[in-house]
Motif scaffolding. Sequence first.
Motif, PDB file in Angstrom:
ATOM      1  N   UNK A 148      -4.232   9.762   4.263  1.00  0.00           N
ATOM      2  CA  UNK A 148      -4.008  10.322   5.591  1.00  0.00           C
ATOM      3  C   UNK A 148      -3.652  11.805   5.489  1.00  0.00           C
ATOM      4  N   UNK A 149      -4.144  12.463   4.445  1.00  0.00           N
ATOM      5  CA  UNK A 149      -3.822  13.872   4.214  1.00  0.00           C
ATOM      6  C   UNK A 149      -4.785  14.756   4.998  1.00  0.00           C
ATOM      7  N   UNK A 150      -4.230  15.721   5.711  1.00  0.00           N
ATOM      8  CA  UNK A 150      -5.024  16.655   6.505  1.00  0.00           C
ATOM      9  C   UNK A 150      -5.168  17.986   5.774  1.00  0.00           C
ATOM     10  N   UNK A 152       0.825  -1.205   0.000  1.00  0.00           N
ATOM     11  CA  UNK A 152       0.000   0.000   0.000  1.00  0.00           C
ATOM     12  C   UNK A 152       0.863   1.260   0.000  1.00  0.00           C
ATOM     13  N   UNK A 153       0.236   2.357  -0.414  1.00  0.00           N
ATOM     14  CA  UNK A 153       0.885   3.667  -0.449  1.00  0.00           C
ATOM     15  C   UNK A 153       0.178   4.546   0.556  1.00  0.00           C
ATOM     16  N   UNK A 154       0.892   4.976   1.563  1.00  0.00           N
ATOM     17  CA  UNK A 154       0.316   5.854   2.577  1.00  0.00           C
ATOM     18  C   UNK A 154       0.618   7.296   2.206  1.00  0.00           C
ATOM     19  N   UNK A 155      -0.430   8.087   2.006  1.00  0.00           N
ATOM     20  CA  UNK A 155      -0.281   9.500   1.672  1.00  0.00           C
ATOM     21  C   UNK A 155      -0.709  10.293   2.895  1.00  0.00           C
ATOM     22  N   UNK A 156       0.217  11.069   3.450  1.00  0.00           N
ATOM     23  CA  UNK A 156      -0.097  11.778   4.685  1.00  0.00           C
ATOM     24  C   UNK A 156       0.486  13.173   4.670  1.00  0.00           C
ATOM     25  N   UNK A 157       0.083  13.983   5.642  1.00  0.00           N
ATOM     26  CA  UNK A 157       0.616  15.323   5.785  1.00  0.00           C
ATOM     27  C   UNK A 157      -0.450  16.385   5.749  1.00  0.00           C
TER      28      UNK A 157
END
Length: 262
Positions: A67-69, A35-40
């Motif tokens: 997981x992007x805010x 999986x690719x976790x996209x966050x920030x």
Amino acid sequence: MRQRTIWPAVMPVLLSTSLYCAAQTPLPVSPKPGQILVSGAVPDEASKAAMLQRVRELYGADRVVDQVAISPVSLPPNWNGYVQKLIQPNLKLISKGELKIDGTNVTVRGEVANEAQRQQIASDIATSLNPGYTVNNGLRVSAAEQNLLDETLARRIIEFESGKAALTASGKGILDEMAAALQKVKGKKVEVIGHTDNVGLRESNLTLSLARAEAVRTYLAGKAIPSEMVTVSGQGPDRPVAENSNAEGRARNRRIEFRVAQ
């Protein structure tokens, strides 16, 4: 605005736009293998949607974990456009990787299969940005090639005639094995590093260590290893791996080292 992307080839991929994430932060999750976790943090839904769409196009929607805010962060001009250019197919060539955009500073790290890929990916990133961006190339050649050379050498000492740069028969025998291993390390530069013990003048030992490294390159060239693939250096007595106070330690320090260029 800081964006970070981590993507191992078989392990989870992490793309993170991380800065101080304030509001609307999703609950943290751990990505599953593949999986690719996209966050920030990004300033608005439009920026988030555009970035997620590009990642989903590249890796597949079912592999992307959002997981992007949304947070009050400031972006450089045309940041969204540059992010679109940076998230490109050649990122999939990197394992254990990280792409970080901190304002106009871009850093890419991780492992690639060969030196050509290392240079090409960094070049592609640089040409996709305007001159105001700085690109730091932290990519390294996969440890698999270095392990191959280390295992072939197997901590053996490539011997030379005493005080000379002339290989002994046993030294040539080991280099025959190293030549076969080097044939498998295609598209990469390999540094041959000569070392000595500390007996005698340092300057003389530096000269001798370099001459021995050059003798190794010459011998390997006779075994169909291109000279341009091999660089040489001489460290003399400056990097011992054992004590120079006894004969056994000095023998270990008189060695040839092979390093895949990073």
